[in-house]
Write a protein that holds these residues in place. Structure first.
Motif, PDB file in Angstrom:
ATOM      1  N   SER A  53      23.860  -2.082  84.176  1.00 13.47           N
ATOM      2  CA  SER A  53      25.143  -2.386  83.559  1.00 13.47           C
ATOM      3  C   SER A  53      25.278  -1.609  82.252  1.00 13.47           C
ATOM      4  O   SER A  53      24.337  -1.538  81.455  1.00 13.47           O
ATOM      5  N   GLY A  54      26.466  -1.020  82.033  1.00 12.85           N
ATOM      6  CA  GLY A  54      26.680  -0.233  80.837  1.00 12.85           C
ATOM      7  C   GLY A  54      26.251   1.213  80.958  1.00 12.85           C
ATOM      8  O   GLY A  54      26.312   1.960  79.974  1.00 12.85           O
ATOM      9  N   SER A  55      25.854   1.636  82.155  1.00 10.63           N
ATOM     10  CA  SER A  55      25.397   3.020  82.326  1.00 10.63           C
ATOM     11  C   SER A  55      26.553   4.012  82.403  1.00 10.63           C
ATOM     12  O   SER A  55      26.338   5.221  82.318  1.00 10.63           O
ATOM     13  N   GLY A  56      27.777   3.507  82.596  1.00  8.76           N
ATOM     14  CA  GLY A  56      28.947   4.379  82.617  1.00  8.76           C
ATOM     15  C   GLY A  56      29.489   4.674  83.998  1.00  8.76           C
ATOM     16  O   GLY A  56      30.493   5.369  84.139  1.00  8.76           O
ATOM     17  N   LYS A  57      28.880   4.108  85.035  1.00  3.55           N
ATOM     18  CA  LYS A  57      29.282   4.464  86.402  1.00  3.55           C
ATOM     19  C   LYS A  57      30.694   3.989  86.730  1.00  3.55           C
ATOM     20  O   LYS A  57      31.488   4.739  87.318  1.00  3.55           O
ATOM     21  N   SER A  58      31.042   2.768  86.361  1.00  2.00           N
ATOM     22  CA  SER A  58      32.397   2.277  86.640  1.00  2.00           C
ATOM     23  C   SER A  58      33.431   2.996  85.777  1.00  2.00           C
ATOM     24  O   SER A  58      34.525   3.342  86.247  1.00  2.00           O
ATOM     25  N   THR A  59      33.095   3.242  84.511  1.00  2.00           N
ATOM     26  CA  THR A  59      34.017   3.969  83.629  1.00  2.00           C
ATOM     27  C   THR A  59      34.300   5.361  84.183  1.00  2.00           C
ATOM     28  O   THR A  59      35.437   5.844  84.142  1.00  2.00           O
ATOM     29  N   LEU A  60      33.262   6.006  84.703  1.00  2.00           N
ATOM     30  CA  LEU A  60      33.437   7.347  85.269  1.00  2.00           C
ATOM     31  C   LEU A  60      34.461   7.337  86.395  1.00  2.00           C
ATOM     32  O   LEU A  60      35.392   8.156  86.418  1.00  2.00           O
ATOM     33  N   MET A  61      34.337   6.406  87.325  1.00  2.00           N
ATOM     34  CA  MET A  61      35.239   6.399  88.473  1.00  2.00           C
ATOM     35  C   MET A  61      36.617   5.872  88.103  1.00  2.00           C
ATOM     36  O   MET A  61      37.622   6.289  88.690  1.00  2.00           O
ATOM     37  N   ARG A  62      36.715   4.995  87.123  1.00  2.00           N
ATOM     38  CA  ARG A  62      38.036   4.570  86.649  1.00  2.00           C
ATOM     39  C   ARG A  62      38.758   5.735  85.975  1.00  2.00           C
ATOM     40  O   ARG A  62      39.987   5.828  86.029  1.00  2.00           O
ATOM     41  N   THR A  63      37.999   6.624  85.377  1.00  2.00           N
ATOM     42  CA  THR A  63      38.588   7.829  84.801  1.00  2.00           C
ATOM     43  C   THR A  63      39.087   8.749  85.910  1.00  2.00           C
ATOM     44  O   THR A  63      40.173   9.335  85.805  1.00  2.00           O
ATOM     45  N   VAL A  64      38.323   8.862  86.975  1.00  2.00           N
ATOM     46  CA  VAL A  64      38.759   9.652  88.136  1.00  2.00           C
ATOM     47  C   VAL A  64      40.086   9.121  88.670  1.00  2.00           C
ATOM     48  O   VAL A  64      40.990   9.894  89.023  1.00  2.00           O
ATOM     49  N   LEU A  65      40.225   7.798  88.705  1.00  2.00           N
ATOM     50  CA  LEU A  65      41.429   7.178  89.246  1.00  2.00           C
ATOM     51  C   LEU A  65      42.587   7.136  88.254  1.00  2.00           C
ATOM     52  O   LEU A  65      43.667   6.644  88.574  1.00  2.00           O
ATOM     53  N   GLY A  66      42.363   7.636  87.038  1.00  2.00           N
ATOM     54  CA  GLY A  66      43.447   7.692  86.056  1.00  2.00           C
ATOM     55  C   GLY A  66      43.585   6.449  85.202  1.00  2.00           C
ATOM     56  O   GLY A  66      44.560   6.316  84.456  1.00  2.00           O
ATOM     57  N   LEU A  67      42.620   5.523  85.281  1.00  2.00           N
ATOM     58  CA  LEU A  67      42.689   4.297  84.484  1.00  2.00           C
ATOM     59  C   LEU A  67      42.184   4.520  83.067  1.00  2.00           C
ATOM     60  O   LEU A  67      42.462   3.722  82.169  1.00  2.00           O
ATOM     61  N   HIS A  68      41.394   5.559  82.862  1.00  2.00           N
ATOM     62  CA  HIS A  68      40.975   5.988  81.532  1.00  2.00           C
ATOM     63  C   HIS A  68      41.249   7.490  81.425  1.00  2.00           C
ATOM     64  O   HIS A  68      41.267   8.199  82.441  1.00  2.00           O
ATOM     65  N   ALA A  69      41.404   7.970  80.211  1.00  2.00           N
ATOM     66  CA  ALA A  69      41.611   9.408  79.991  1.00  2.00           C
ATOM     67  C   ALA A  69      40.312  10.025  79.493  1.00  2.00           C
ATOM     68  O   ALA A  69      39.678   9.484  78.576  1.00  2.00           O
ATOM     69  N   PRO A  70      39.894  11.147  80.056  1.00  2.00           N
ATOM     70  CA  PRO A  70      38.681  11.807  79.555  1.00  2.00           C
ATOM     71  C   PRO A  70      38.931  12.461  78.198  1.00  2.00           C
ATOM     72  O   PRO A  70      40.029  12.949  77.921  1.00  2.00           O
ATOM     73  N   ASP A  71      37.914  12.447  77.355  1.00  2.00           N
ATOM     74  CA  ASP A  71      38.015  13.128  76.065  1.00  2.00           C
ATOM     75  C   ASP A  71      37.648  14.606  76.190  1.00  2.00           C
ATOM     76  O   ASP A  71      38.030  15.413  75.340  1.00  2.00           O
ATOM     77  N   ALA A  72      36.892  14.934  77.220  1.00  2.00           N
ATOM     78  CA  ALA A  72      36.509  16.325  77.452  1.00  2.00           C
ATOM     79  C   ALA A  72      36.195  16.494  78.933  1.00  2.00           C
ATOM     80  O   ALA A  72      35.952  15.529  79.649  1.00  2.00           O
ATOM     81  N   GLY A  73      36.227  17.750  79.375  1.00  2.66           N
ATOM     82  CA  GLY A  73      35.907  18.048  80.766  1.00  2.66           C
ATOM     83  C   GLY A  73      37.128  18.033  81.668  1.00  2.66           C
ATOM     84  O   GLY A  73      38.264  17.823  81.213  1.00  2.66           O
TER      85      GLY A  73
END
Length: 270
Positions: A53-73
């Motif tokens: 938990s907290g490793s970033g895996k869910s955040t990564l895929m939520r970013t893929v789906l447009g639920l979060h915005a990436p700061d870089a990349g």
């Protein structure tokens, strides 16, 4: 297989100095949830992303789906960069199945009404075919026709998750992200949902990304495993090879903490 999804040096951060921090003129570094992550998901493949938990895996895929915005990349889908504001076709092409379907299903709507609404609003099929398509979707996830008239409160946990999967399939996506999709279910129901996902991957050719703490799930369902820790990818590769001979100490720790997987891996090496 050519990549359907490409994640290229993506970083996602949260937070920063609060109002109180600014008043007191003290520094507060933002939380780096995803740190320079790169990976690809082949069309028709299945990739498992594991980590504590907290490793970033869910955040990564939520970013893929447009639920979060990436700061870089950059994130590319079918070879084209994804913009922060996704068009309707892209949103339809990528669907998510969440851990607790009870929080995502409208309690006021029957299962049939939920699926019908999606099909009509998105004009997935002609109006005359909506009824038959709902029947097909229930058949796809092995739910009896009587479930169509039921509201979520009358369904078991496993039935709710099957409805959530049917809802994702209703939009005919190319990619489904399953975020801990079986962790809220008991062991027997988990196995049946896993079998369903494996079957759907074969019959619909949908590409699958599984986010999970369960290494056995990833080994059963996925071709490739990606191990994340503190927002970074520490190891990735073929599931069998990675779990049999991990190259990173953290991966070895995860395997040691999953007794059934550890026993199976040892037997495979005999």
């Amino acid at each position: 297989m050519s990549p359907l999804l490409e994640i290229d040096h993506v970083t996602v951060t949260f937070g920063g100095p609060s109002l109180l921090d600014r008043v007191l003129r003290r520094e507060a570094a933002p939380l780096v949830a995803v740190d320079d992550v790169s990976l690809s998901v082949p069309a028709g493949g299945a990739v498992g992303i594991v980590g504590e938990s907290g490793s970033g895996k869910s955040t990564l895929m939520r970013t893929v789906l447009g639920l979060h915005a990436p700061d870089a990349g950059e994130i590319r889908f079918r070879g084209a960069p994804l913009r922060p504001k996704r068009d309707l076709a892209t949103r339809r092409a990528m669907q998510m199945v969440f851990q607790d379907p009870g929080t995502t299903l409208n309690p006021a709507l029957t299962v049939g009404a939920t699926l019908e609404e999606l099909l009509r609003v998105h004009q997935v099929v002609p109006a005359a075919q909506v009824d038959s398509r709902v029947k097909q979707l229930l058949d796809l996830v092995h739910l009896p026709s009587a479930v169509r008239e039921a509201r979520p409160a009358r369904l078991s946990g496993g039935q709710k998750q099957r409805v959530a999967i049917a809802r994702a399939l209703a939009l005919e996506p190319e990619l489904i992200v399953a975020d801990e999709a079986t962790s809220a279910l008991d062991v027997v129901v988990q196995a049946s949902v896993l079998d369903l996902l494996a079957e759907l991957r074969s019959t619909t050719q949908v590409t699958l990304v599984c986010i999970s703490h369960d290494l056995d799930l990833v080994r059963y369902l996925c071709d490739t495993a990606v191990v994340m820790r503190r927002g970074r990818v520490v190891e990735q590769g073929d599931v069998g090879a990675l779990f049999a001979v991990p190259s990173d100490p953290y991966t070895a720790e995860l395997i040691a903490a999953a007794p059934s997987l550890a026993r199976t891996t040892e037997q495979d090496l005999v």
